[in-house]
Design a protein around this motif. Structure first.
Motif, mmCIF file in Angstrom:
data_model
loop_
_atom_site.group_PDB
_atom_site.id
_atom_site.type_symbol
_atom_site.label_atom_id
_atom_site.label_comp_id
_atom_site.label_asym_id
_atom_site.label_seq_id
_atom_site.Cartn_x
_atom_site.Cartn_y
_atom_site.Cartn_z
ATOM 1 N N GLN A 1 0.840 -1.192 0.000
ATOM 2 C CA GLN A 1 0.000 0.000 0.000
ATOM 3 C C GLN A 1 0.879 1.248 0.000
ATOM 4 O OE1 GLN A 1 -3.450 -0.056 -0.131
ATOM 5 N NE2 GLN A 1 -3.040 -2.208 -0.521
ATOM 6 N N PRO A 2 0.841 2.032 -1.078
ATOM 7 C CA PRO A 2 1.639 3.260 -1.091
ATOM 8 C C PRO A 2 1.087 4.289 -0.107
ATOM 9 C CG PRO A 2 0.846 2.692 -3.284
ATOM 10 C CD PRO A 2 0.130 1.819 -2.321
ATOM 11 N N GLU A 3 1.960 5.109 0.431
ATOM 12 C CA GLU A 3 1.506 6.205 1.281
ATOM 13 C C GLU A 3 0.718 7.177 0.423
ATOM 14 O OE1 GLU A 3 4.525 8.109 3.556
ATOM 15 O OE2 GLU A 3 4.952 6.313 4.728
ATOM 16 N N PRO A 4 -0.432 7.642 0.922
ATOM 17 C CA PRO A 4 -1.256 8.570 0.139
ATOM 18 C C PRO A 4 -0.470 9.827 -0.224
ATOM 19 C CG PRO A 4 -2.451 7.787 2.063
ATOM 20 C CD PRO A 4 -1.042 7.309 2.205
ATOM 21 N N GLY A 5 -0.551 10.219 -1.469
ATOM 22 C CA GLY A 5 0.084 11.447 -1.925
ATOM 23 C C GLY A 5 1.590 11.379 -2.034
ATOM 24 N N SER A 6 2.171 10.185 -1.910
ATOM 25 C CA SER A 6 3.639 10.110 -1.916
ATOM 26 C C SER A 6 4.233 9.988 -3.312
ATOM 27 C CB SER A 6 4.104 8.927 -1.064
ATOM 28 O OG SER A 6 3.745 7.695 -1.658
ATOM 29 N N MET A 7 3.441 9.664 -4.325
ATOM 30 C CA MET A 7 4.004 9.493 -5.666
ATOM 31 C C MET A 7 3.512 10.584 -6.598
ATOM 32 S SD MET A 7 2.003 6.289 -7.454
ATOM 33 C CE MET A 7 2.311 5.155 -6.129
ATOM 34 N N TRP A 8 4.298 10.829 -7.639
ATOM 35 C CA TRP A 8 3.891 11.858 -8.588
ATOM 36 C C TRP A 8 2.642 11.395 -9.316
ATOM 37 C CZ3 TRP A 8 3.272 10.351 -13.531
ATOM 38 C CH2 TRP A 8 4.029 9.282 -14.011
ATOM 39 N N GLY A 9 1.851 12.357 -9.722
ATOM 40 C CA GLY A 9 0.639 12.045 -10.462
ATOM 41 C C GLY A 9 -0.569 11.799 -9.589
ATOM 42 N N GLY A 10 -0.375 11.763 -8.267
ATOM 43 C CA GLY A 10 -1.498 11.573 -7.355
ATOM 44 C C GLY A 10 -2.287 10.311 -7.645
ATOM 45 N N ARG A 11 -3.587 10.457 -7.773
ATOM 46 C CA ARG A 11 -4.446 9.289 -7.993
ATOM 47 C C ARG A 11 -4.204 8.644 -9.357
ATOM 48 N NH1 ARG A 11 -10.438 10.862 -6.355
ATOM 49 N NH2 ARG A 11 -9.957 12.746 -7.480
ATOM 50 N N LEU A 12 -3.925 9.451 -10.372
ATOM 51 C CA LEU A 12 -3.603 8.899 -11.681
ATOM 52 C C LEU A 12 -2.295 8.107 -11.604
ATOM 53 C CD1 LEU A 12 -4.155 8.553 -14.687
ATOM 54 C CD2 LEU A 12 -2.994 10.740 -15.076
ATOM 55 N N GLY A 13 -1.348 8.622 -10.831
ATOM 56 C CA GLY A 13 -0.087 7.917 -10.640
ATOM 57 C C GLY A 13 -0.281 6.558 -10.004
ATOM 58 N N LEU A 14 -1.254 6.455 -9.118
ATOM 59 C CA LEU A 14 -1.563 5.177 -8.474
ATOM 60 C C LEU A 14 -2.035 4.154 -9.513
ATOM 61 C CD1 LEU A 14 -1.533 4.122 -5.561
ATOM 62 C CD2 LEU A 14 -3.918 4.837 -5.351
ATOM 63 N N VAL A 15 -2.876 4.593 -10.432
ATOM 64 C CA VAL A 15 -3.363 3.713 -11.504
ATOM 65 C C VAL A 15 -2.207 3.320 -12.418
ATOM 66 C CG1 VAL A 15 -4.901 3.552 -13.504
ATOM 67 C CG2 VAL A 15 -5.693 4.676 -11.407
ATOM 68 N N VAL A 16 -1.370 4.283 -12.775
ATOM 69 C CA VAL A 16 -0.213 4.010 -13.634
ATOM 70 C C VAL A 16 0.712 3.001 -12.959
ATOM 71 C CG1 VAL A 16 1.876 5.034 -14.628
ATOM 72 C CG2 VAL A 16 -0.325 6.207 -14.856
ATOM 73 N N TRP A 17 0.939 3.160 -11.651
ATOM 74 C CA TRP A 17 1.794 2.239 -10.907
ATOM 75 C C TRP A 17 1.288 0.800 -11.017
ATOM 76 C CZ3 TRP A 17 0.423 0.272 -5.750
ATOM 77 C CH2 TRP A 17 1.401 -0.561 -5.218
ATOM 78 N N VAL A 18 -0.015 0.615 -10.827
ATOM 79 C CA VAL A 18 -0.601 -0.725 -10.919
ATOM 80 C C VAL A 18 -0.406 -1.305 -12.309
ATOM 81 C CG1 VAL A 18 -2.771 -2.024 -10.860
ATOM 82 C CG2 VAL A 18 -2.289 -0.338 -9.080
ATOM 83 N N LEU A 19 -0.765 -0.545 -13.339
ATOM 84 C CA LEU A 19 -0.706 -1.043 -14.707
ATOM 85 C C LEU A 19 0.726 -1.328 -15.157
ATOM 86 C CD1 LEU A 19 -3.418 1.247 -16.371
ATOM 87 C CD2 LEU A 19 -3.664 -1.110 -15.538
ATOM 88 N N VAL A 20 1.654 -0.432 -14.817
ATOM 89 C CA VAL A 20 3.050 -0.634 -15.211
ATOM 90 C C VAL A 20 3.643 -1.835 -14.473
ATOM 91 C CG1 VAL A 20 5.374 0.377 -15.098
ATOM 92 C CG2 VAL A 20 3.450 1.742 -15.918
ATOM 93 N N THR A 21 3.328 -1.963 -13.183
ATOM 94 C CA THR A 21 3.851 -3.099 -12.412
ATOM 95 C C THR A 21 3.383 -4.420 -13.002
ATOM 96 O OG1 THR A 21 4.007 -1.836 -10.356
ATOM 97 C CG2 THR A 21 3.830 -4.217 -10.150
ATOM 98 N N LEU A 22 2.108 -4.538 -13.308
ATOM 99 C CA LEU A 22 1.595 -5.799 -13.847
ATOM 100 C C LEU A 22 2.089 -6.053 -15.269
ATOM 101 C CD1 LEU A 22 -2.012 -5.787 -12.361
ATOM 102 C CD2 LEU A 22 -0.032 -7.131 -11.624
#
Length: 199
Positions: free
Chosen positions: A70-91
């Motif tokens: 679970q990433p810390e809220p607001g810790s990555m660039w792109g905010g909520r969109l960044g969270l989606v990108v992280w999931v898709l890129v990781t998989l």
């Protein structure tokens, strides 16, 4: 009725551990590359996404999954969109890494035809099937899966409730797999990916 031998179970166990290790490492690498860090509530910065129930799914059905950091809220660039990108890129990278494992087979085969080399090659072969199912099931937007972060990106107010959703979410995913819904709904995507990876 399932007719699994001890050899089948050992091979699936090895394949699951390999895929989970790859996915866990990539999840952390991509998270850090995006400026994020894992939340202590989500297990901290460990590289594993190992999930005991997901392992059982992989052993019985070849359809395993992992627990999401679970990433810390607001810790990555792109905010909520960044969270989606992280999931898709990781998989996507996990699938690419599992696809690349096939290039290890000739090297392993060069060690001879003993039981260990045959077992290692079998693990690499089975890791393709388990890896595809791992990515597809992990994409489902449900905590505690990696795709649960997509749900949290869309509805950030659910984050406090998601922390306590590990066991209910795991039970729902286990039912989804165990009752055959995963195979019924995701089989076309699985077949497409498998054909690409084995081409």
């Amino acid at each position: 009725m399932l007719n699994l031998t001890l050899y089948d179970l050992i091979i699936r166990f090895g394949a699951y551990l390999l895929v989970a290790a790859i996915a866990g490492l990539l999840a952390q690498v991509v998270l850090r590359a995006m400026g994020g860090k894992a939340s202590p509530e989500g297990g901290g910065a460990g590289y594993g996404v190992f999930d005991g129930v997901g392992l059982i799914g992989a052993l019985i059905f070849k359809q395993g999954w992992g627990r999401s950091p679970q990433p810390e809220p607001g810790s990555m660039w792109g905010g909520r969109l960044g969270l989606v990108v992280w999931v898709l890129v990781t998989l996507a990278l996990t699938l690419l890494a599992v696809w690349g494992l096939r290039y290890l087979r000739p090297t392993i085969a060069s060690f001879g035809t003993n039981v260990f080399t045959q077992g290692a090659i079998s693990i690499l072969n089975v890791s393709t099937d388990i890896g595809i199912w791992f990515a597809l099931i992990s994409l489902l937007p449900m905590p505690p899966l990696l795709g649960g972060n997509i749900l949290l990106a869309l509805f950030p107010g659910l984050r406090p409730a998601a922390r306590g959703f590990y066991w209910p979410g795991t039970a729902l995913v286990a039912l989804f797999v165990g009752l055959g819904f995963a195979e019924a709904t995701l089989a076309p995507a699985w077949a497409t990916l498998r054909n690409w990876m084995l081409a």
